[in-house]
Design a protein around this motif. Structure first.
Motif, PDB file in Angstrom:
ATOM      1  N   ALA A   1       0.853  -1.181   0.000  1.00 33.10           N
ATOM      2  CA  ALA A   1       0.000   0.000   0.000  1.00 33.10           C
ATOM      3  C   ALA A   1       0.890   1.231   0.000  1.00 33.10           C
ATOM      4  CB  ALA A   1      -0.900  -0.006   1.230  1.00 33.10           C
ATOM      5  N   ASP A   2       0.425   2.293  -0.626  1.00 33.56           N
ATOM      6  CA  ASP A   2       1.224   3.520  -0.693  1.00 33.56           C
ATOM      7  C   ASP A   2       1.573   4.034   0.700  1.00 33.56           C
ATOM      8  OD1 ASP A   2      -0.459   4.907  -3.627  1.00 33.56           O
ATOM      9  OD2 ASP A   2       1.192   3.472  -3.448  1.00 33.56           O
ATOM     10  N   SER A   3       0.686   3.825   1.646  1.00 31.18           N
ATOM     11  CA  SER A   3       0.879   4.369   2.991  1.00 31.18           C
ATOM     12  C   SER A   3       2.024   3.702   3.746  1.00 31.18           C
ATOM     13  CB  SER A   3      -0.410   4.243   3.797  1.00 31.18           C
ATOM     14  OG  SER A   3      -0.802   2.884   3.891  1.00 31.18           O
ATOM     15  N   VAL A   4       2.459   2.520   3.302  1.00 32.84           N
ATOM     16  CA  VAL A   4       3.516   1.809   4.022  1.00 32.84           C
ATOM     17  C   VAL A   4       4.763   1.599   3.167  1.00 32.84           C
ATOM     18  CG1 VAL A   4       1.756   0.619   5.371  1.00 32.84           C
ATOM     19  CG2 VAL A   4       2.814  -0.556   3.426  1.00 32.84           C
ATOM     20  N   LYS A   5       4.679   1.963   1.917  1.00 27.93           N
ATOM     21  CA  LYS A   5       5.804   1.748   1.000  1.00 27.93           C
ATOM     22  C   LYS A   5       7.049   2.462   1.513  1.00 27.93           C
ATOM     23  CE  LYS A   5       4.245   1.420  -3.064  1.00 27.93           C
ATOM     24  NZ  LYS A   5       3.669   1.719  -4.400  1.00 27.93           N
ATOM     25  N   GLY A   6       8.154   1.740   1.544  1.00 30.67           N
ATOM     26  CA  GLY A   6       9.399   2.299   2.036  1.00 30.67           C
ATOM     27  C   GLY A   6       9.604   2.133   3.529  1.00 30.67           C
ATOM     28  N   ARG A   7       8.550   1.748   4.249  1.00 28.48           N
ATOM     29  CA  ARG A   7       8.657   1.545   5.709  1.00 28.48           C
ATOM     30  C   ARG A   7       8.459   0.084   6.095  1.00 28.48           C
ATOM     31  NH1 ARG A   7       4.963   3.762   9.013  1.00 28.48           N
ATOM     32  NH2 ARG A   7       3.291   3.736   7.458  1.00 28.48           N
ATOM     33  N   PHE A   8       7.585  -0.611   5.384  1.00 25.67           N
ATOM     34  CA  PHE A   8       7.267  -2.010   5.682  1.00 25.67           C
ATOM     35  C   PHE A   8       7.875  -2.915   4.628  1.00 25.67           C
ATOM     36  CE2 PHE A   8       2.959  -1.326   8.101  1.00 25.67           C
ATOM     37  CZ  PHE A   8       3.591  -0.375   8.907  1.00 25.67           C
ATOM     38  N   THR A   9       8.248  -4.122   5.062  1.00 28.57           N
ATOM     39  CA  THR A   9       8.774  -5.126   4.143  1.00 28.57           C
ATOM     40  C   THR A   9       8.139  -6.470   4.436  1.00 28.57           C
ATOM     41  OG1 THR A   9      10.909  -3.977   4.030  1.00 28.57           O
ATOM     42  CG2 THR A   9      10.843  -6.266   3.275  1.00 28.57           C
ATOM     43  N   ILE A  10       7.554  -7.072   3.417  1.00 30.39           N
ATOM     44  CA  ILE A  10       6.992  -8.410   3.556  1.00 30.39           C
ATOM     45  C   ILE A  10       8.000  -9.421   3.019  1.00 30.39           C
ATOM     46  CG2 ILE A  10       5.799  -8.311   1.314  1.00 30.39           C
ATOM     47  CD1 ILE A  10       3.544  -9.980   2.580  1.00 30.39           C
ATOM     48  N   SER A  11       8.094 -10.541   3.697  1.00 30.69           N
ATOM     49  CA  SER A  11       8.984 -11.601   3.245  1.00 30.69           C
ATOM     50  C   SER A  11       8.394 -12.940   3.666  1.00 30.69           C
ATOM     51  CB  SER A  11      10.396 -11.424   3.823  1.00 30.69           C
ATOM     52  OG  SER A  11      10.366 -11.491   5.237  1.00 30.69           O
ATOM     53  N   ARG A  12       8.944 -14.014   3.125  1.00 36.45           N
ATOM     54  CA  ARG A  12       8.437 -15.328   3.485  1.00 36.45           C
ATOM     55  C   ARG A  12       9.582 -16.327   3.489  1.00 36.45           C
ATOM     56  NH1 ARG A  12       3.924 -16.767  -0.569  1.00 36.45           N
ATOM     57  NH2 ARG A  12       4.000 -18.754   0.523  1.00 36.45           N
ATOM     58  N   ASP A  13       9.427 -17.321   4.338  1.00 36.00           N
ATOM     59  CA  ASP A  13      10.368 -18.430   4.410  1.00 36.00           C
ATOM     60  C   ASP A  13       9.538 -19.690   4.283  1.00 36.00           C
ATOM     61  OD1 ASP A  13      12.116 -20.475   5.071  1.00 36.00           O
ATOM     62  OD2 ASP A  13      13.154 -19.296   6.605  1.00 36.00           O
ATOM     63  N   ASN A  14       9.459 -20.222   3.074  1.00 33.79           N
ATOM     64  CA  ASN A  14       8.600 -21.389   2.853  1.00 33.79           C
ATOM     65  C   ASN A  14       9.104 -22.615   3.592  1.00 33.79           C
ATOM     66  OD1 ASN A  14       6.890 -19.862   1.294  1.00 33.79           O
ATOM     67  ND2 ASN A  14       7.716 -20.576  -0.658  1.00 33.79           N
ATOM     68  N   GLY A  15      10.400 -22.663   3.853  1.00 38.92           N
ATOM     69  CA  GLY A  15      10.924 -23.785   4.623  1.00 38.92           C
ATOM     70  C   GLY A  15      10.426 -23.797   6.053  1.00 38.92           C
ATOM     71  N   LYS A  16      10.106 -22.611   6.565  1.00 37.80           N
ATOM     72  CA  LYS A  16       9.582 -22.488   7.933  1.00 37.80           C
ATOM     73  C   LYS A  16       8.077 -22.244   7.938  1.00 37.80           C
ATOM     74  CE  LYS A  16      13.872 -20.678   9.938  1.00 37.80           C
ATOM     75  NZ  LYS A  16      14.500 -19.557  10.692  1.00 37.80           N
ATOM     76  N   ASN A  17       7.470 -22.255   6.755  1.00 37.37           N
ATOM     77  CA  ASN A  17       6.015 -22.020   6.656  1.00 37.37           C
ATOM     78  C   ASN A  17       5.601 -20.725   7.335  1.00 37.37           C
ATOM     79  OD1 ASN A  17       5.585 -24.577   5.385  1.00 37.37           O
ATOM     80  ND2 ASN A  17       5.869 -25.508   7.388  1.00 37.37           N
ATOM     81  N   THR A  18       6.384 -19.694   7.156  1.00 37.65           N
ATOM     82  CA  THR A  18       6.158 -18.444   7.876  1.00 37.65           C
ATOM     83  C   THR A  18       6.308 -17.253   6.933  1.00 37.65           C
ATOM     84  OG1 THR A  18       6.986 -19.451   9.912  1.00 37.65           O
ATOM     85  CG2 THR A  18       6.871 -17.055   9.847  1.00 37.65           C
TER      86      THR A  18
END
Length: 125
Positions: free
Chosen positions: A62-79
């Motif tokens: 979302a524009d409101s969080v761009k540059g401040r929030f980061t989404i990531s995933r670790d499929n090996g940890k199902n998280t």
């Protein structure tokens, strides 16, 4: 249907950071696109961030969080994670993790199939 459990919420001062986690109950998370949404009191649930099925896949914000929030995933940890930096009082909300039975992420909440119970984030000024 996959079960999702969020954690990592809490109270933080403006300018601080939090990292939210979303753990899946089954080792099939890799076939789902994942998203984070939030809902503040009296407001509708809104899109925050989403990521395609691969670890390191395309991410959307979302524009409101761009540059401040980061989404990531670790499929090996199902998280799936949401790193939130430079938090502001307007980020105060319940944060929800969602899974979509599709490889591609979406910013539309109605396209997600499974939801967690949410974790509360409060940012004080």
């Amino acid at each position: 249907q996959v079960q999702l459990v969020e954690s990592g919420g809490g109270l933080v001062q403006a300018g601080g950071s939090l990292r939210l986690s979303c753990a899946a109950s089954r080792p099939t998370l890799r076939i789902y696109a994942m998203g984070w949404f939030r809902q503040a009191p009296g407001k509708e649930r809104e899109f925050v961030a989403a990521i395609d099925w691969r670890s390191g896949g395309s991410a959307y914000y979302a524009d409101s969080v761009k540059g401040r929030f980061t989404i990531s995933r670790d499929n090996g940890k199902n998280t799936v994670y949401l790193q939130m930096n430079s938090l502001q009082p307007e980020d105060t909300a319940d944060y929800y993790c969602a899974a979509r039975e599709n490889c591609l992420a979406s910013m539309r909440r109605e396209q997600y199939d499974c939801w967690g119970q949410g974790t509360q984030v409060t940012v004080s000024s």
